[in-house]
Design an enzyme around this catalytic site. Structure first.
Site, short mmCIF file in Angstrom:
data_model
loop_
_atom_site.label_atom_id
_atom_site.label_comp_id
_atom_site.label_asym_id
_atom_site.label_seq_id
_atom_site.Cartn_x
_atom_site.Cartn_y
_atom_site.Cartn_z
N LEU A 207 2.63 4.09 -7.63
CA LEU A 207 2.84 2.85 -6.88
C LEU A 207 1.63 2.46 -6.05
O LEU A 207 1.23 1.30 -6.02
CB LEU A 207 4.06 2.97 -5.96
CG LEU A 207 5.43 3.03 -6.64
CD1 LEU A 207 6.53 3.17 -5.60
CD2 LEU A 207 5.66 1.79 -7.51
N GLY A 208 1.05 3.42 -5.34
CA GLY A 208 -0.07 3.08 -4.47
C GLY A 208 -0.48 4.26 -3.62
O GLY A 208 0.08 5.36 -3.70
N GLY A 210 -2.01 5.35 0.43
CA GLY A 210 -2.31 5.01 1.81
C GLY A 210 -3.42 5.87 2.37
O GLY A 210 -4.23 6.42 1.64
N GLY A 211 -3.43 6.01 3.68
CA GLY A 211 -4.49 6.77 4.32
C GLY A 211 -4.42 8.26 4.06
O GLY A 211 -5.46 8.93 3.95
N VAL A 215 2.04 7.36 -3.27
CA VAL A 215 3.45 7.07 -3.43
C VAL A 215 3.74 6.82 -4.91
O VAL A 215 3.00 6.08 -5.58
CB VAL A 215 3.88 5.86 -2.59
CG1 VAL A 215 5.38 5.60 -2.75
CG2 VAL A 215 3.55 6.08 -1.12
N LYS A 230 6.62 10.42 -1.81
CA LYS A 230 5.33 10.37 -1.12
C LYS A 230 4.73 11.76 -1.08
O LYS A 230 5.37 12.71 -0.63
CB LYS A 230 5.53 9.83 0.30
CG LYS A 230 4.25 9.52 1.05
CD LYS A 230 4.56 8.79 2.36
CE LYS A 230 3.30 8.35 3.06
NZ LYS A 230 3.59 7.59 4.30
N ASP A 316 1.41 0.61 13.79
CA ASP A 316 0.65 0.15 12.63
C ASP A 316 1.45 -0.89 11.85
O ASP A 316 1.62 -0.79 10.63
CB ASP A 316 0.30 1.36 11.75
CG ASP A 316 -0.81 1.04 10.75
OD1 ASP A 316 -1.61 0.12 11.02
OD2 ASP A 316 -0.87 1.71 9.70
#
Length: 468
Positions: A207-208, A210-211, A215, A230, A316
């Protein structure tokens, strides 16, 4: 593959070796037991003096008694009459001569209970026991071999790598199925997805990122529910600490406007299983209509109000962290930069997204520490972006953005192309540099939003329905 028990095999061969050695020893002893000794004369026990010296026949002749060797008190003693006429005193003076005379005059018949008769009685018994013991030992070996199974049908293939090996009994075998731990049900797992979790999930898709984590979308094998998983990017101590802190913040939050966590663990690898939502504000075409923007902002505000009541601030808030579920319901996700306040003790992780950072995140020495009003500042930035399609402080780098946030007054949404000026005052108060000038709580913000004439609206354009 079958692994044998080495100790059982070794003990079996030792046992057999001992039995074979016993047979050989008994067979070697049989001729010796049957052979008659050369000297049937037993050792003599002297009355009152213990066992006499051992004599070997023919090696030393008995000395002849002569009249010259006889003491003066018995001048006419002859060799034949010496034993009968010797006085006790003379016997004490000449023990050696008397001993030799006694040995010479005594025959085997004087000790009917001696060893000669005993050996003659034991010899038939030994001749019977030796073959019997050999037969018994051989029977033990045969019985031991019969008790060991020959193995199953696959034994020859498994034992191919062990020439001469004897299959171990079934009770001591350890059966290891090769590849059982690495088995992956269904199609091959997505690259980067931990193989150790493949037994829990299938139909995995990326899916993608992050920092600190990636995911994946996956279907839970147990019940077929689609979830988001995750996984930390790097398995180091710092990432692990950050990841576990996020889990601790997130697990305590249960609200319709906060993405739900279903499971979290550090074994077999650190991971979080979450509610799956397909789509976020980042996927929407901006700007939104005022009605759609207000609906999203109200849902986010309700989620933040609940989190603040639980002692958690997000720190955030941005479009990537606002997912849109079925019906356009916003759900706050990614609490990785969150902070917890419990009993006056604050736990936090440093970090921010530059375009959405509050002044206190950029210069805490001037504007103080972060608190719930930091989330209100970011909520104002998000509201501004949804109405205008741009950020209030655009810039090409973090330095330019930081200088603008700290040194420039907040622009009005209507001046940046918003279709209405009804929300200028609400957004302007959220973007105040001093925290004390902002809304004191999310509830106060929502009241101001209602007073500005906002109402419910249709879902934002471009949002996609969720599967979870």
């Amino acid at each position: 593959m079958v692994r044998r028990s080495g100790s059982s095999s070794c003990s079996s061969w030792v046992y057999r070796g001992l039995c074979i050695a016993l047979i050989l020893l008994l067979l070697a002893a049989a001729p010796a037991a049957a052979e008659k000794p050369d000297d049937p004369k037993p050792e003599r026990t002297w009355p009152g003096q213990g066992v006499g010296p051992e004599k070997t026949p023919g090696t030393e002749p008995a000395p002849e008694v002569t009249p010259e060797a006889t003491p003066d008190i018995t001048p006419e003693t002859t060799p034949a009459s010496t034993p009968a006429e010797t006085t006790p005193a003379a016997a004490g003076d000449e023990p050696d001569e008397q001993a030799e005379t006694a040995d010479t005059g005594a025959g085997p018949e004087e000790s009917p209970g001696g060893a000669t008769g005993g050996d003659d009685g034991m010899r038939p018994l030994l001749l019977f026991l030796v073959p019997a013991a050999a037969v018994l030992a051989a029977g033990i070996i045969i019985a031991t071999r019969r008790r060991e199974p020959s193995g199953d049908a696959g034994a020859p293939e498994r034992d191919a790598g062990f020439p001469g090996a004897v299959p171990a009994p079934a009770s001591v075998r350890t059966v290891v199925v090769q590849g059982a731990q690495d088995a992956v049900p269904g199609p091959a797992a997505e690259p980067g997805f931990p193989p150790s979790l493949a037994a829990k999930y299938r139909d995995i898709g990326y899916l993608g990122q992050g920092g600190i984590a990636r995911v994946y979308r996956a279907e839970r094998i147990a019940d077929g529910v689609t979830v988001a998983v995750k996984i930390p990017l790097v398995p180091d101590e710092e990432t692990g600490t950050h990841f576990m802190r996020e889990i601790r913040f997130w697990e305590r939050l249960h609200h319709p406007n906060i993405l739900a966590i279903y499971a979290a663990n550090i074994l077999p690898v650190p991971y979080v299983e979450m509610e799956y939502v397909d789509g976020s504000l980042k996927d929407c075409a901006l700007p939104l209509s005022p009605e759609a923007a207000v609906r999203v902002i109200r849902g986010v505000a309700q989620g933040l109000s609940y989190a603040h009541g639980e002692g958690v601030i997000h720190r955030d808030i941005k479009p990537e962290n606002i997912l849109l579920a079925a019906g356009g319901v916003p759900k706050i996700t990614d609490w990785g930069l969150g902070s917890v306040t419990d009993g006056g003790h604050r736990t936090r992780v440093g970090g921010f997204s530059p375009g959405y950072a509050a002044p206190e995140q950029l210069r805490s020495s001037v504007y103080g520490a972060e608190d719930a009003r930091t989330d209100l500042y970011q909520l104002g930035v998000l509201f501004y972006e949804l109405l205008t399609g741009t950020l209030p402080y655009p810039g090409t780098g973090i330095g330019d953005i930081a200088l603008a946030v700290i040194g420039e007054p907040a622009p009005l949404p209507s001046a940046a192309g918003a279709p209405t000026a009804a929300f200028d005052a609400v957004i302007g108060r959220c973007l105040e540099k001093e925290k004390e000038k902002r809304f004191s709580s999310v509830a106060e913000f929502c009241s101001a939003l209602d007073e500005a004439g906002a109402g419910d609206a249709s879902p934002p354009a471009g949002s996609r329905p969720a599967d979870g």
